[in-house]
Write a protein that holds these residues in place. Structure first.
Motif, short mmCIF file in Angstrom:
data_model
loop_
_atom_site.label_atom_id
_atom_site.label_comp_id
_atom_site.label_asym_id
_atom_site.label_seq_id
_atom_site.Cartn_x
_atom_site.Cartn_y
_atom_site.Cartn_z
N PRO A 57 25.53 -33.37 -5.08
CA PRO A 57 24.38 -32.64 -5.48
C PRO A 57 23.27 -32.65 -4.20
O PRO A 57 23.35 -33.67 -3.67
CB PRO A 57 23.46 -33.30 -6.91
N LEU A 58 22.51 -31.39 -3.91
CA LEU A 58 21.95 -31.29 -2.78
C LEU A 58 20.39 -31.34 -2.98
O LEU A 58 20.03 -30.53 -3.95
CB LEU A 58 22.38 -30.16 -1.94
N ILE A 59 19.54 -32.18 -2.72
CA ILE A 59 18.05 -32.33 -3.00
C ILE A 59 17.45 -31.68 -1.68
O ILE A 59 17.55 -32.49 -0.71
CB ILE A 59 17.48 -33.79 -3.25
N ALA A 92 15.43 -37.57 9.19
CA ALA A 92 14.86 -38.78 8.38
C ALA A 92 15.38 -40.21 9.20
O ALA A 92 14.97 -41.19 8.83
CB ALA A 92 15.77 -38.67 6.82
N LYS A 93 16.60 -39.89 9.87
CA LYS A 93 17.21 -41.04 10.48
C LYS A 93 17.82 -40.75 11.90
O LYS A 93 18.04 -39.68 11.88
CB LYS A 93 18.21 -41.73 9.80
N ASN A 119 19.77 -36.55 3.22
CA ASN A 119 19.27 -38.00 2.89
C ASN A 119 18.67 -38.13 1.78
O ASN A 119 18.09 -39.10 1.09
CB ASN A 119 18.32 -38.42 4.09
N ARG A 120 18.68 -36.79 0.91
CA ARG A 120 17.95 -36.62 -0.33
C ARG A 120 16.41 -36.35 0.00
O ARG A 120 15.77 -37.33 0.40
CB ARG A 120 18.15 -37.87 -1.47
N ASN A 130 13.50 -43.25 7.69
CA ASN A 130 13.54 -44.46 8.73
C ASN A 130 12.16 -44.30 9.37
O ASN A 130 11.27 -43.22 9.32
CB ASN A 130 14.21 -44.37 9.99
N TRP A 131 11.43 -45.55 9.44
CA TRP A 131 10.13 -45.64 9.83
C TRP A 131 9.43 -44.75 10.88
O TRP A 131 8.45 -44.17 10.96
CB TRP A 131 9.64 -47.10 9.99
N GLN A 132 10.18 -44.53 11.67
CA GLN A 132 10.12 -43.90 13.12
C GLN A 132 9.71 -42.23 12.51
O GLN A 132 9.09 -41.66 13.20
CB GLN A 132 11.12 -43.92 14.21
#
Length: 338
Positions: A57-59, A92-93, A119-120, A130-132
């Motif tokens: 499933p892709l969000i 996201a990362k 990454n959803r 990730n915070w950055q």
């Protein structure tokens, strides 16, 4: 933790309510509660698996505005706090340790880059990154319209940084839609001379109101040919194949033709279009965390806001069809209503 979302279960399908267990929060991750999420044509491309590599499933959703609700143990003391307003864009990362990341170009990470959608993504009550890549929002930025800056906005801002655009620059923008209208606003704020290329004459007044100095009909061959040698930079935001030769000829000495539109056909480039005048054909993806922060600070300082239409997130399929049909004026934003 259970997260509510809207997901495509197979390529090209309508989105359906989908709940998943996000598991423990990774040490360097931040969990964000979604307030708004922009709808980008790239969401459609991922839902339809147009580029390959989509996982279901892709969000979808990658222009997120929300609030920090949890910090991983290694994400503390990184300038983020519970309740802070933040944004998350396309990425996201990234690994943080390859040569590219160390150079500050994390968007081109060679060892572990993950897109927000894979990454959803943000068509959800919450998401993680990730915070950055969780970008603090300036206090004066309008939350309802800020989301598109995190993908469409940075996509057209990055070429301006790459090519050192300033108040003396002459810049053309091909395609005045979701990306192109933000390019015009940014260029106008920077003082550049802006020419908009559009095939839709009904947009002329609104394009001029955004800050373009002139509008040229992109289907008028004579009008295009009259522009030979005028532009330091031409940015193409369109995802369709055009006759590019008049645009190459419209470049000034050492001018750049820069594409951010995902045209699936190869570009035809006569060698002498580049050789004569030392011209170049370039492209770019989205931006680094530093570039995203710079853009949001600029947008807040000079009051740049994308023009948006708002849908409740529960009407996500109607919003996607609105974008797919080319009816968006100029970006669509979903307001979370879980």
């Amino acid at each position: 933790m259970k997260i509510s979302s809207y997901a495509a279960l197979q390529a090209g399908e309508a989105l359906v309510p989908y709940e998943y267990d996000a598991g423990p929060l990774a040490a360097e991750d931040v969990q964000v509660e979604v307030d708004y999420c922009g709808v980008c044509h790239s969401d459609l491309s991922m839902i339809d698996n147009e580029w390959g590599g989509s996982r279901y499933p892709l969000i979808a959703g990658h222009e997120v505005i929300g609030r920090v609700v949890a910090l991983g143990e290694a994400a503390h003391n990184k300038g983020l706090s519970i309740g802070q307003r933040v944004g998350i864009g396309w990425t996201a990362k990234s690994c943080h340790h390859c040569d590219v990341c160390i150079a500050g170009d994390q968007v081109n990470c060679e060892n572990g880059k993950v897109s927000t959608i894979n990454n959803r993504g943000g068509f959800a009550s919450h998401l993680r990154a990730n915070w950055q890549w969780v970008i603090p929002l300036p206090e004066t930025l309008d939350l309802a319209s800020a989301g598109p800056l995190l993908c469409g906005g940075i996509t057209v801002f990055k070429p301006l940084l790459m090519h050192n655009i300033n108040a003396t620059s002459r810049v053309g923008v091909i395609g005045i839609g979701g990306l192109g209208h933000m390019a015009i606003k940014l260029l106008r704020a920077m003082g550049a001379e802006v020419t908009a290329f559009s095939s839709n004459a009904s947009k002329t007044d609104s394009i001029l109101a955004m800050g373009a100095n002139r509008v040229v009909n992109s289907r008028d061959v004579d009008a295009l040919n009259a522009l030979t040698g005028q532009f330091d930079l031409i940015i193409s935001t369109v995802a369709v194949d055009l006759d590019w030769k008049p645009y190459y000829q419209a470049l000034a000495r050492q001018g750049k033709f820069h594409t951010v539109g995902a045209v699936m056909k190869p570009f035809e480039v006569p060698a002498f279009s580049l050789i004569v005048g030392d011209r170049a054909l370039t492209g770019s993806s989205t931006g680094s965390p530093a570039q995203l922060r710079t853009l949001l600070k600029l947008a807040a300082r000079v009051d740049i806001a994308p023009q948006v239409e708002e849908f409740p997130m529960s009407q996500v399929n109607a919003a996607l069809e609105h974008v797919r049909a080319g009816k968006a004026h100029y970006r669509v934003v979903l307001k979370a209503d879980f």
